[in-house]
Design an enzyme around this catalytic site. Structure first.
Site, PDB file in Angstrom:
ATOM      1  N   GLU A  30      -9.836   7.439   5.521  1.00  0.00           N
ATOM      2  CA  GLU A  30      -8.711   6.870   6.261  1.00  0.00           C
ATOM      3  C   GLU A  30      -8.582   7.496   7.650  1.00  0.00           C
ATOM      4  OE1 GLU A  30      -5.259   5.867   3.904  1.00  0.00           O
ATOM      5  OE2 GLU A  30      -6.375   6.136   2.058  1.00  0.00           O
TER       6      GLU A  30
ATOM      7  N   ASP B  92       0.849  -1.192   0.000  1.00  0.00           N
ATOM      8  CA  ASP B  92       0.000   0.000   0.000  1.00  0.00           C
ATOM      9  C   ASP B  92       0.889   1.249   0.000  1.00  0.00           C
ATOM     10  OD1 ASP B  92      -2.173   1.658   0.082  1.00  0.00           O
ATOM     11  OD2 ASP B  92      -2.969   0.924   1.976  1.00  0.00           O
TER      12      ASP B  92
HETATM   13  C1  BGC Z   1      -5.080   3.254   0.878  1.00  0.00           C
HETATM   14  C2  BGC Z   1      -5.438   2.123  -0.076  1.00  0.00           C
HETATM   15  C3  BGC Z   1      -5.557   2.638  -1.479  1.00  0.00           C
HETATM   16  C4  BGC Z   1      -4.276   3.325  -1.877  1.00  0.00           C
HETATM   17  C5  BGC Z   1      -4.254   3.826  -3.308  1.00  0.00           C
HETATM   18  C6  BGC Z   1      -3.935   4.092   0.358  1.00  0.00           C
HETATM   19  O1  BGC Z   1      -3.828   5.275   1.091  1.00  0.00           O
HETATM   20  O2  BGC Z   1      -4.747   2.716   2.139  1.00  0.00           O
HETATM   21  O3  BGC Z   1      -6.618   1.496   0.356  1.00  0.00           O
HETATM   22  O4  BGC Z   1      -5.856   1.582  -2.340  1.00  0.00           O
HETATM   23  O5  BGC Z   1      -4.077   4.430  -1.001  1.00  0.00           O
HETATM   24  O6  BGC Z   1      -5.037   4.939  -3.487  1.00  0.00           O
END
Ligand code: BGC
Length: 594
Positions: A511, A317
């Site tokens: 998030e 990630d």
């Molecule tokens: C998130 C992921 C996401 C990725 C790409 C990250 O900040 O945790 O879930 O897929 O960004 O955008």
């Protein structure tokens, strides 16, 4: 001075050589062997194609495939072919200058063409977070966030939604999405609670597998679009206050190192995802005990790849690999050694490529590990037909009527009736007046939540083609003219209205920015509710939120309470149930105490 004979011979030879170079030498064949292009033959099996291709790749070409770079970090587009990058990611909000479906198709196609311009012509995978429809793209159908789909408990519906999402995504030339989210949140204070179907592993396994079937499709025998089961593993079990990010409380935190819990709560949805054929798995930003998951060889290689038999590729990630301590070199070596196949860098790629090359030369990463990683990436690229196709479908499909109808169905099935006394619900369409108020009433941005065009979403009534909950109510009563709306509930009525509706809830967040231990309604919302209550005989509260809210003190004064979750662009689905055209059928995906 006149030339002597040998000088004349030398000049002639140089000229001949020059002519030969101009006409016969294709620059990149100088140091590279001829390409055996049998791997482009789609009639061969995927494994044969992978082997043919892999056997011809140089170390540089292999390492390039392991890099996943954020598109805004690629300052010179030609770097995509110069470094042979394996993937490009538009992080949420990573939009093209022309942020329309056409603009997306154009941008993705351009990167695709550049990536094909290498010696071996291996296309880069373009990945986006289509977590509730093709949410980055204005005008796309925005389905309810996963928590709402969890409330429907409807596997067939979830599969259809994933299919529709895949159609909208493919129309823009994209064949890889970072969904479904298979986290199992145990603490609703987490800002990602709504990204998960529920707090129950079995539901998440069932609906996650359905979602993967819908995205990847099997009808034609080829994979339609690559799904990503995320976030492996233990995401949802982090302890409050343990985040490694100073701005967050629980997101990116520490999951206690209890293997039994890990296996009973968090692993089952991933097992189901692999059984459903998921071709990529994203490793989370959390830690298990004191080790970041992306460094954990036991979980990635021993459990995921060996025990569960996962044959697709593991992607890390956002910047997660560099959260492994020890500096960039050690972090990259540790992650690849642990079993990460494609590294979401996302900003720099030159240092990564240099470091991995150095590590292979020094023997810190065995070349077999690189081969295994690239084999997995190529397997997925061949499976999805990336070498053969560019965009599939028609841009018209984006936000099309059929998909919006499906989203509306999902909204009505996701509504959970938390309370209904004094026969407050359903509402008679002829009753007059119906007063409506609240910050989430006429606000498609808020009802869509985050991951909608921008990472943190956009609060406000915008989004081409969307219908707010208020607009849905108005349409449902057609021309009766009996709906009175004021966001702040400043009504001046001679008599109390028979019904008052307050539509309130959370502002969009994504998030860790949504980590919160205060899950009460805002003072503004409570004030609006109070005013609606004073102006009506019965009051119904519709809550638009990414998780259960704390309404214990207030709900006893309300007649009806509905959990609408984050319904997305089709607010009309709320009116469908409110007025009794359909029944309430949603069940709680998380415990909600009244
Ligand atoms: C998130 C992921 C996401 C990725 C790409 C990250 O900040 O945790 O879930 O897929 O960004 O955008």
């Amino acid at each position: 001075m006149p030339m002597n004979k040998s000088r004349i011979v030398l000049v002639i030879l140089a000229l001949v050589l020059g002519i030969f170079l101009v006409f016969f030498w294709k620059g990149d064949n100088i140091s590279q062997p001829d390409v055996d292009s049998r791997y482009k033959d789609a009639s061969l099996s995927i494994e044969e194609r992978v082997s043919h291709l892999l056997s011809q790749m140089t170390l540089d070409e292999k390492i390039g495939q392991m890099a996943l770079v954020e598109k805004n970090s690629i300052h010179n587009k030609e770097d995509v072919s110069r470094y042979g990058l394996g993937g490009i990611v538009s992080g949420a909000g990573g939009k093209p200058a022309n942020n329309t479906p056409e603009g997306w198709l154009h941008m993705v196609t351009e990167y695709g063409e550049i990536s094909r311009g290498t010696r071996l012509g291996i296309p880069a995978l373009y990945g986006v977070d289509a977590i509730h429809g093709h949410g980055n793209v204005p005008g796309a159908t925005i389905f309810p966030h996963a928590i709402g789909l969890g409330a429907t408990r409807d596997r067939a519906l979830v599969e259809k939604i994933a299919q529709a999402t895949a159609e909208e995504v493919r129309a823009t030339g994209i064949f890889w999405v970072f969904s479904p989210n298979l986290d199992t949140p145990q603490d609703i204070r987490w800002g990602r609670t709504y990204e998960a179907f529920s707090g129950d592993p079995k539901t998440n396994a069932d609906l996650g597998a359905a979602y993967i079937r819908g995205l990847q499709g099997t009808a034609t025998g080829t994979v339609e679009i690559l799904a990503t089961a995320k976030h492996y593993l233990g995401a949802g079990g982090m302890q409050w206050g343990s985040s490694s990010n100073k701005d967050f409380k629980i997101d990116q935190g520490r999951t206690p190192p209890d293997e039994k819990i890990l296996r009973t709560i968090y692993l089952p949805p991933f097992r189901a995802a692999i059984d459903a054929g998921a071709l990529s798995v994203m490793v989370g930003l959390n830690s298990w005990g004191d080790e970041k998951i992306s460094a954990n060889k036991y979980l990635i290689t021993d459990v995921l790849k060996n025990e569960l038999g996962f044959s697709g590729f593991v992607v890390s990630d956002w910047y997660g690999v560099y959260e492994i301590p020890g500096g960039e070199y050690t972090a990259a070596v540790t992650a690849i050694h642990a079993g990460i196949d494609m590294v979401m860098l996302p900003f720099d790629y030159k240092t990564f490529i240099k470091n991995v090359k150095k590590a292979v030369r020094k023997g810190d990463i065995p070349e077999e590990r690189i081969d295994d990683a690239v084999r997995r990436i190529l397997r997925a690229k061949f499976a999805v037909g990336l070498f053969e196709k560019t965009s599939v479908g028609d841009l018209e499909v984006i936000g099309g009527e059929e998909h919006r109808e499906l989203a509306r169905e999902a909204v009505r099935k996701s509504l959970v009736l938390l309370k209904n006394q004094n026969n407050a619900l359903p509402i008679d369409k002829n009753i007059s007046p119906i007063i409506v108020a609240g910050t989430a009433a006429d606000n498609v941005g808020r009802q869509s939540g985050a991951w909608t065009v921008e990472w943190q979403g956009i609060d406000g009534n915008w989004l081409p083609g969307g219908t707010s909950i208020l607009e849905g109510l108005r349409r449902a009563v057609a021309n009766r003219g009996n709906i009175l709306y004021d966001e702040q509930a400043n009504f001046n009525l001679a008599n109390k209205a028979p019904i008052g509706i307050a539509i309130v809830g959370e502002k969009p967040y994504a998030e860790g920015w949504g980590d919160s231990d205060n899950l009460k309604l805002s003072d503004e919302d409570l004030e609006i509710i109070e005013k609606v209550k004073n102006a009506s005989t019965k009051i119904i509260i519709i809550i638009v939120s990414g998780r259960p809210l704390d309404i214990k003190n207030e709900s006893k004064n309300w007649d009806g309470v509905i959990a609408a979750w984050l319904p997305g662009s089709e607010g009309q689905g709320v009116a469908d149930v409110l007025f009794g055209d359909y029944i309430f059928s949603g069940t709680l995906p998380f415990r909600w105490d009244l």
